[in-house]
Motif scaffolding. Structure first.
Motif, PDB file in Angstrom:
ATOM      1  N   LEU A  66      17.783  50.609  71.505  1.00  0.00           N
ATOM      2  CA  LEU A  66      17.926  51.783  70.643  1.00  0.00           C
ATOM      3  C   LEU A  66      16.723  52.704  70.774  1.00  0.00           C
ATOM      4  CD1 LEU A  66      19.352  49.973  67.493  1.00  0.00           C
ATOM      5  CD2 LEU A  66      20.598  51.503  69.008  1.00  0.00           C
ATOM      6  N   ILE A 113      22.887  43.551  66.287  1.00  0.00           N
ATOM      7  CA  ILE A 113      21.723  43.688  65.417  1.00  0.00           C
ATOM      8  C   ILE A 113      22.189  43.984  63.991  1.00  0.00           C
ATOM      9  CG2 ILE A 113      21.396  46.044  66.311  1.00  0.00           C
ATOM     10  CD1 ILE A 113      18.366  45.674  65.750  1.00  0.00           C
ATOM     11  N   PHE A 147      20.906  45.306  60.405  1.00  0.00           N
ATOM     12  CA  PHE A 147      19.775  46.078  59.888  1.00  0.00           C
ATOM     13  C   PHE A 147      19.495  45.737  58.430  1.00  0.00           C
ATOM     14  CE2 PHE A 147      21.500  48.485  63.406  1.00  0.00           C
ATOM     15  CZ  PHE A 147      20.360  48.861  64.101  1.00  0.00           C
ATOM     16  N   ASN A 163      23.853  51.387  55.015  1.00  0.00           N
ATOM     17  CA  ASN A 163      23.787  52.275  56.176  1.00  0.00           C
ATOM     18  C   ASN A 163      24.315  51.667  57.457  1.00  0.00           C
ATOM     19  OD1 ASN A 163      22.615  53.823  54.308  1.00  0.00           O
ATOM     20  ND2 ASN A 163      20.584  53.864  55.213  1.00  0.00           N
ATOM     21  N   GLN A 164      24.922  50.494  57.365  1.00  0.00           N
ATOM     22  CA  GLN A 164      25.535  49.952  58.577  1.00  0.00           C
ATOM     23  C   GLN A 164      26.995  49.606  58.326  1.00  0.00           C
ATOM     24  OE1 GLN A 164      23.678  46.235  59.740  1.00  0.00           O
ATOM     25  NE2 GLN A 164      22.704  46.127  57.756  1.00  0.00           N
ATOM     26  N   ILE A 178      30.347  50.982  58.528  1.00  0.00           N
ATOM     27  CA  ILE A 178      30.916  52.142  59.194  1.00  0.00           C
ATOM     28  C   ILE A 178      32.360  52.399  58.758  1.00  0.00           C
ATOM     29  CG2 ILE A 178      31.442  53.150  61.457  1.00  0.00           C
ATOM     30  CD1 ILE A 178      29.170  50.932  62.350  1.00  0.00           C
ATOM     31  N   ARG A 216      19.783  57.946  56.261  1.00  0.00           N
ATOM     32  CA  ARG A 216      21.034  57.197  56.370  1.00  0.00           C
ATOM     33  C   ARG A 216      21.746  57.521  57.678  1.00  0.00           C
ATOM     34  NH1 ARG A 216      22.698  54.574  52.008  1.00  0.00           N
ATOM     35  NH2 ARG A 216      22.028  55.342  49.991  1.00  0.00           N
ATOM     36  N   GLU A 262      20.119  55.808  60.613  1.00  0.00           N
ATOM     37  CA  GLU A 262      20.364  54.361  60.619  1.00  0.00           C
ATOM     38  C   GLU A 262      21.817  54.057  60.968  1.00  0.00           C
ATOM     39  OE1 GLU A 262      18.938  52.224  57.208  1.00  0.00           O
ATOM     40  OE2 GLU A 262      16.955  53.138  57.365  1.00  0.00           O
ATOM     41  N   LEU A 263      22.721  54.883  60.438  1.00  0.00           N
ATOM     42  CA  LEU A 263      24.141  54.667  60.736  1.00  0.00           C
ATOM     43  C   LEU A 263      24.403  54.867  62.226  1.00  0.00           C
ATOM     44  CD1 LEU A 263      26.856  54.101  59.192  1.00  0.00           C
ATOM     45  CD2 LEU A 263      27.336  56.503  59.574  1.00  0.00           C
ATOM     46  N   ASP A 322      22.300  54.359  64.629  1.00  0.00           N
ATOM     47  CA  ASP A 322      21.802  53.153  65.302  1.00  0.00           C
ATOM     48  C   ASP A 322      22.802  52.008  65.174  1.00  0.00           C
ATOM     49  OD1 ASP A 322      19.497  54.056  66.380  1.00  0.00           O
ATOM     50  OD2 ASP A 322      18.166  53.322  64.797  1.00  0.00           O
ATOM     51  N   ALA A 323      23.326  51.837  63.948  1.00  0.00           N
ATOM     52  CA  ALA A 323      24.259  50.727  63.712  1.00  0.00           C
ATOM     53  C   ALA A 323      25.521  50.901  64.560  1.00  0.00           C
ATOM     54  CB  ALA A 323      24.631  50.651  62.229  1.00  0.00           C
TER      55      ALA A 323
END
Lengths: 273, 266
Positions: free
Chosen positions: A53, A82, A84, A89-90, A92, B214, B217-218, B220-221
């Motif tokens: 990343l 990964i 976080f 924020n992950q 989706i 946010r 980070e999103l 990246d995710a």
């Protein structure tokens, strides 16, 4: 050859903030590695470099024999997931189901299989009854479990946890740690960036970073055996290791590395006298 | 606060819920014409009955529909006043001093109100029976022809669905920041304009900075889970037309035909 090889990597956000400076180490397949160090020691930067990343400015990282670079990254990401820090924020997808599906869609998994895979991995993290829940109706720990399920469903060889438990309450923390240990038993290579000293004691291998440099890398009991060295950079020493140190100063050698074993050893010691 | 954001989805199972979102969206567009074309009460009666049937088959309850009318009441009264003052055709219904109320004023207002009520009922029906994500998929499908001119319909749909997913999160964040600022003595309710602006700024600046964080980070995710913008992906959600969807669109088109008929012959 080791699964992950990091050689002399360097990363600077700008001239004045060098995040990672000349770090090298290698990790074997199926091991559980913890990375510790203070905030700003470069832990997250290192994780992001391994996951591709952040671009590696100097040095090299190879995963499973493939160099981490723009060309190989799509291939490498099939083997690497990964998790976080921030559960929100992950997330989706709009529901648990959709979120687990997101990675599968990217991996071009056939639609006929998607449903079965989603259900299998939701069950693995104990969220079978929550498949249609939206993120705002889940706790932080549950959201992290969804993230783990989403990554496990992609069947990676390596999972990196970037302080995945630090924003959770004690119950959530416990659940996620349990899952992480379970992954390690399934021969998945785990790299966990953490502040949790007890977790470090459970790991196979511990990397200590300080100000962007590799400070130590060894088995956790060996890392903590040198308490003085760690105190110099103001890192906490686990309670068990502190007790060991006190006894060592009194010329008594204790072997155990966990609380239960130590209690056992101590009362035997007492009865011998 | 959640209710304000979007026509709220009611998670139950009904005929309307099971319809394909594309059918519902096409149906809505067709019905918009059917509602705005006619000038005859017969057409409104027919459409009204259809809408009522749809509402009953959706099992969402009349109360919710009535609730969605509430914000319109002021507008309706305003409309009536304007019409009463300006429309001077038809029969005089009554006079008060120099003011005379004409029948057409009343009729015109009623027409507009009936149209509005029908429209609101239909859109509420759509949002209450369709998940935001499904609606996004339907819009994406409708935009498909634009792909000829390289319009990234899939990316836009993904963007919209992520935006929808983050609305509750951002609202939560807003409340948290407001409370944090209140505890530091920021007053959001009182004070003159300039102090109000500065207190709003104390909300907006942190809100934006957090939103950007946010977003990074999103991103990246998403990348970490193998997302590559523009790359091929399989689709977990696949919309399928069933017989009932054609039936629904057929009824909507029939309603449109009837309202065109009344417009020409009645």
């Amino acid at each position: 050859m080791s699964l992950i090889e990091v050689k002399n990597v360097y990363y600077a956000y700008n001239e004045n903030s060098v995040a990672i400076d000349d770090v090298s180490f290698s990790l074997e397949e199926g091991t559980y590695t913890t990375v510790i160090g203070h905030n700003g020691s470069g832990k997250s930067t290192l994780a992001k470099m391994i996951a591709g990343l952040l671009e590696i400015q100097k040095g090299s990282i190879t995963i499973n024999g493939l160099a981490v670079n723009a060309e190989n990254i799509a291939r490498i990401r099939r083997d690497l997931g990964i998790v976080f820090q921030n559960p929100d924020n992950q997330f989706i997808g709009s529901t648990v189901r959709d979120d687990i599906a997101f990675g599968l869609e990217n991996k071009l998994v056939a639609v006929e299989n998607t449903e079965r895979i989603i259900e299998e991995y939701a069950a693995k993290v104990g969220l079978s009854d929550h498949l249609d829940y939206e993120p705002q109706n889940l706790s932080g720990g549950q959201k992290q479990r969804v993230a783990i399920a989403g990554i496990m469903a992609m069947k990676p060889k390596i999972i990196i946890f970037d302080e995945a438990t630090s924003m959770l309450d004690p119950k959530g923390k416990k659940e996620i740690k349990q899952l992480m240990y379970q992954l390690a038993e399934e021969e998945i290579t785990v790299i966990s960036i953490t502040h949790d000293i007890e977790e470090v004691m459970q790991s196979d291998n511990c990397i200590v970073l300080n100000k962007g440099k590799l400070f130590m890398q060894d088995k956790p009991e060996k890392v903590f055996a040198d308490a003085e060295k760690l105190r110099k950079i103001n890192l906490d020493i686990p309670f068990v290791m502190q007790v060991k140190e006190v006894f060592r100063n009194k010329k008594i050698k204790l072997k155990a590395n966990d609380l239960k074993g130590m209690a056992e050893e101590l009362w035997r010691l007492n009865s011998k006298r | 606060m959640n209710n304000l954001v979007f026509g709220k989805y009611i998670p139950i199972d009904s005929f309307m819920h099971r319809l394909d979102p594309r059918a519902k969206l096409i149906g809505l567009f067709v019905m918009i014409f059917a509602i705005f074309l006619p000038k005859s009460w017969w057409a409104f009666l027919a459409i009204g009955v259809l809408v009522l049937l749809a509402l009953i088959s959706a099992k969402i309850g009349i109360r919710m529909i009535v609730q969605s009318f509430k914000p319109m009441i002021m507008m309706m009264i305003f409309l009536l006043v304007i019409n009463a003052l300006t429309v001077k055709t038809g029969d005089i219904l009554f006079t008060y001093g120099t003011f005379a109320l004409y029948s057409d004023a009343l009729y015109n207002t009623l027409f507009v109100i009936v149209r509005l009520l029908l429209m609101i009922s239909l859109t509420t029906l759509l949002t209450a029976t369709t998940k935001p994500l499904d609606l996004t998929l339907a819009i994406e499908w409708l935009l498909k022809p634009l792909e000829i001119v390289k319009f990234p319909t899939y990316e836009v749909a993904l963007m919209v669905s992520i935006a929808l997913r983050f609305i509750p999160t951002i609202i939560e964040e807003t409340i948290r920041i407001m409370n944090a600022q209140k505890s530091r003595g920021v007053d959001f309710e009182n004070g003159n304009l300039s102090s109000k602006i500065s207190s709003i700024l104390s909300l907006i600046v942190p809100l934006f900075s957090v939103a950007f964080e946010r977003a990074y980070e999103l991103a990246d995710a998403m990348e970490a889970r193998g997302y590559v913008p523009g790359a091929e992906r399989t689709r977990y959600h696949i919309l399928r037309f069933h017989l009932r969807d054609f039936f629904y669109i057929f009824i909507c088109i029939a309603a449109l035909a009837f309202s065109i008929f009344t417009r020409i012959y009645l």
